[in-house]
Scaffold this active site. Structure first.
Site, PDB file in Angstrom:
ATOM      1  N   GLN A   1      33.872  45.220  42.857  1.00 21.34           N
ATOM      2  CA  GLN A   1      34.533  46.475  42.463  1.00 21.34           C
ATOM      3  C   GLN A   1      35.002  46.382  41.017  1.00 21.34           C
ATOM      4  O   GLN A   1      35.503  47.342  40.466  1.00 21.34           O
ATOM      5  CB  GLN A   1      35.744  46.723  43.361  1.00 21.34           C
ATOM      6  CG  GLN A   1      35.374  46.946  44.811  1.00 21.34           C
ATOM      7  CD  GLN A   1      36.605  46.867  45.692  1.00 21.34           C
ATOM      8  OE1 GLN A   1      37.320  47.849  45.880  1.00 21.34           O
ATOM      9  NE2 GLN A   1      36.876  45.707  46.247  1.00 21.34           N
TER      10      GLN A   1
ATOM     11  N   HIS B   1      31.769  50.087  41.143  1.00 21.45           N
ATOM     12  CA  HIS B   1      32.601  51.030  40.376  1.00 21.45           C
ATOM     13  C   HIS B   1      32.207  51.106  38.914  1.00 21.45           C
ATOM     14  O   HIS B   1      33.013  51.519  38.083  1.00 21.45           O
ATOM     15  CB  HIS B   1      34.082  50.652  40.525  1.00 21.45           C
ATOM     16  CG  HIS B   1      34.581  50.795  41.940  1.00 21.45           C
ATOM     17  ND1 HIS B   1      35.702  50.182  42.424  1.00 21.45           N
ATOM     18  CD2 HIS B   1      34.086  51.513  42.983  1.00 21.45           C
ATOM     19  CE1 HIS B   1      35.881  50.508  43.705  1.00 21.45           C
ATOM     20  NE2 HIS B   1      34.904  51.305  44.060  1.00 21.45           N
TER      21      HIS B   1
HETATM   22  P1  NAD Z   1      43.696  46.158  43.776  1.00 21.79           P
HETATM   23  O1  NAD Z   1      44.385  46.201  42.456  1.00 21.79           O
HETATM   24  O2  NAD Z   1      43.891  47.290  44.720  1.00 21.79           O
HETATM   25  O3  NAD Z   1      44.143  44.861  44.561  1.00 21.79           O
HETATM   26  C1  NAD Z   1      44.088  43.588  44.008  1.00 21.79           C
HETATM   27  C2  NAD Z   1      44.277  42.598  45.118  1.00 21.79           C
HETATM   28  O4  NAD Z   1      44.113  41.297  44.569  1.00 21.79           O
HETATM   29  C3  NAD Z   1      45.672  42.634  45.772  1.00 21.79           C
HETATM   30  O5  NAD Z   1      45.523  42.683  47.170  1.00 21.79           O
HETATM   31  C4  NAD Z   1      46.308  41.315  45.338  1.00 21.79           C
HETATM   32  O6  NAD Z   1      47.126  40.758  46.359  1.00 21.79           O
HETATM   33  C5  NAD Z   1      45.082  40.447  45.121  1.00 21.79           C
HETATM   34  N1  NAD Z   1      45.274  39.374  44.154  1.00 21.79           N
HETATM   35  C6  NAD Z   1      46.093  39.348  43.072  1.00 21.79           C
HETATM   36  N2  NAD Z   1      45.942  38.184  42.419  1.00 21.79           N
HETATM   37  C7  NAD Z   1      45.015  37.472  43.096  1.00 21.79           C
HETATM   38  C8  NAD Z   1      44.428  36.202  42.913  1.00 21.79           C
HETATM   39  N3  NAD Z   1      44.750  35.411  41.890  1.00 21.79           N
HETATM   40  N4  NAD Z   1      43.490  35.777  43.810  1.00 21.79           N
HETATM   41  C9  NAD Z   1      43.141  36.553  44.856  1.00 21.79           C
HETATM   42  N5  NAD Z   1      43.663  37.777  45.075  1.00 21.79           N
HETATM   43  C10 NAD Z   1      44.593  38.218  44.207  1.00 21.79           C
HETATM   44  O7  NAD Z   1      42.171  45.918  43.444  1.00 21.79           O
HETATM   45  P2  NAD Z   1      40.849  46.432  44.152  1.00 21.79           P
HETATM   46  O8  NAD Z   1      40.971  46.253  45.627  1.00 21.79           O
HETATM   47  O9  NAD Z   1      39.741  45.787  43.426  1.00 21.79           O
HETATM   48  O10 NAD Z   1      40.782  48.014  43.894  1.00 21.79           O
HETATM   49  C11 NAD Z   1      41.308  48.636  42.768  1.00 21.79           C
HETATM   50  C12 NAD Z   1      40.343  49.378  41.874  1.00 21.79           C
HETATM   51  O11 NAD Z   1      40.750  48.998  40.580  1.00 21.79           O
HETATM   52  C13 NAD Z   1      38.894  49.051  41.943  1.00 21.79           C
HETATM   53  O12 NAD Z   1      38.229  50.266  41.892  1.00 21.79           O
HETATM   54  C14 NAD Z   1      38.577  48.303  40.643  1.00 21.79           C
HETATM   55  O13 NAD Z   1      37.378  48.790  40.094  1.00 21.79           O
HETATM   56  C15 NAD Z   1      39.666  48.680  39.711  1.00 21.79           C
HETATM   57  N6  NAD Z   1      40.136  47.612  38.804  1.00 21.79           N
HETATM   58  C16 NAD Z   1      39.270  46.729  38.239  1.00 21.79           C
HETATM   59  C17 NAD Z   1      39.749  45.743  37.397  1.00 21.79           C
HETATM   60  C18 NAD Z   1      38.758  44.779  36.784  1.00 21.79           C
HETATM   61  O14 NAD Z   1      37.599  45.100  36.632  1.00 21.79           O
HETATM   62  N7  NAD Z   1      39.208  43.583  36.453  1.00 21.79           N
HETATM   63  C19 NAD Z   1      41.098  45.627  37.134  1.00 21.79           C
HETATM   64  C20 NAD Z   1      41.967  46.573  37.713  1.00 21.79           C
HETATM   65  C21 NAD Z   1      41.467  47.547  38.562  1.00 21.79           C
END
Ligand code: NAD
Length: 260
Positions: free
Chosen positions: A114, A132
């Site tokens: 994602q 995404h």
């Molecule tokens: P989310 O933000 O909803 O959830 C993140 C999850 O990761 C949480 O449950 C949290 O407990 C867990 N987490 C935090 N640190 C962690 C670690 N070190 N190891 C393992 N787990 C950890 O993210 P989502 O479910 O991917 O959905 C959110 C949406 O946000 C998606 O559509 C995504 O595309 C987008 N998004 C992407 C990025 C990116 O590309 N890096 C960043 C932010 C949001």
């Protein structure tokens, strides 16, 4: 390895029971599903984390939705420039490297992410399915204009006007309320259908339809391991919940494949 890392590694090794070790060593057909948590250890905040600094007063939907773009495109594009600059300074972490090792070592394994940051690809992961989209892709927001390009210059803000029609360019990501790319979603669904083993790492399981993939795999008989320091809607249903960071748990899983 530093003492703190050794301690964390020992803690996660205790969570990996014999059944999980044996399953991985049998090299099952594997699907790896990742979310924003995977990149948290690279310094990229998840959406559930409070937005930082300048952006703390906005919720993700005020910055990553078609409505937000319509009402204040400059604000949305400024936020994406800020995020791109943050990602440009970030490197893949131990979790990304371990995903690449798992993909290389498990025959037929595939990655569905994602994440839009491209860090999996930077770590060498092949054929990632991006549910995404990708923040480095730009596309024209004007109806009827098909201009799309990859913006690889990590030192400069992305251009804002379309070279074909002069209208505004938007990031090639899926915003809240938008449909996922049909081909990516169909492939992900198919992989969930045939997977024998699913690793779900760093996702809250709140964003649909991605959140439904592990449940679909479970219904088809797959074994599922979730890696997340927090509990989610999947934790109860998964066969294993490794309550630790992906940067610790994924290398521990990949190491099982190196063991004699
Ligand atoms: P989310 O933000 O909803 O959830 C993140 C999850 O990761 C949480 O449950 C949290 O407990 C867990 N987490 C935090 N640190 C962690 C670690 N070190 N190891 C393992 N787990 C950890 O993210 P989502 O479910 O991917 O959905 C959110 C949406 O946000 C998606 O559509 C995504 O595309 C987008 N998004 C992407 C990025 C990116 O590309 N890096 C960043 C932010 C949001």
């Amino acid at each position: 390895m530093q003492a703190a890392d050794r301690q964390r590694f020992a803690a996660v090794s205790m969570m990996i029971d014999d059944t999980l070790s044996e399953l991985i060593r049998r090299r099952p057909r594997t699907l790896v599903l990742t979310g924003a948590g995977l990149s948290a250890e690279s310094g990229i905040p998840t959406f559930r984390d409070a937005q930082t600094g300048l952006w703390s007063r906005y919720s993700p939907t005020e910055l990553a939705s078609p409505e937000a773009f319509e009402s204040d495109p400059e604000r949305v594009l400024d936020w994406y420039d800020w995020r791109r600059a943050l990602i440009a300074r970030s490197r893949p972490n131990a979790g990304h490297t371990a995903v690449k090792r798992l993909l290389d070592a498990l025959p037929g394994a595939r990655l569905v992410t994602q994440n839009v940051d491209g860090l999996h690809q930077l770590a060498g992961a092949r054929d990632a399915i991006e549910l995404h989209g990708n923040i480095w892709r730009l596309r024209c927001a004007a109806p009827g204009c098909r201009h799309e390009r990859y913006w690889s210059d990590r030192t400069a803000p992305a251009p804002r006007s379309c070279p074909d029609c002069g209208k505004i360019l938007r990031p090639g990501v899926v915003w809240f309320g938008e449909s996922l790319p049909a081909q990516a979603l169909a492939s992900a669904w198919q992989l969930a259908e045939v997977a024998e083993f699913v690793i779900v790492a760093g996702t809250s399981g709140l964003v649909h339809p991605a959140a439904a993939l592990p449940f679909h795999a479970l219904e088809q008989g797959a074994r599922v391991v979730e890696i997340n320091p927090d509990r989610t809607a999947l934790s109860q249903a998964a066969h294993w919940h490794l309550a630790c960071s992906s940067g610790t748990a994924l290398p521990a899983l990949a190491d099982l494949l190196d063991a004699p």
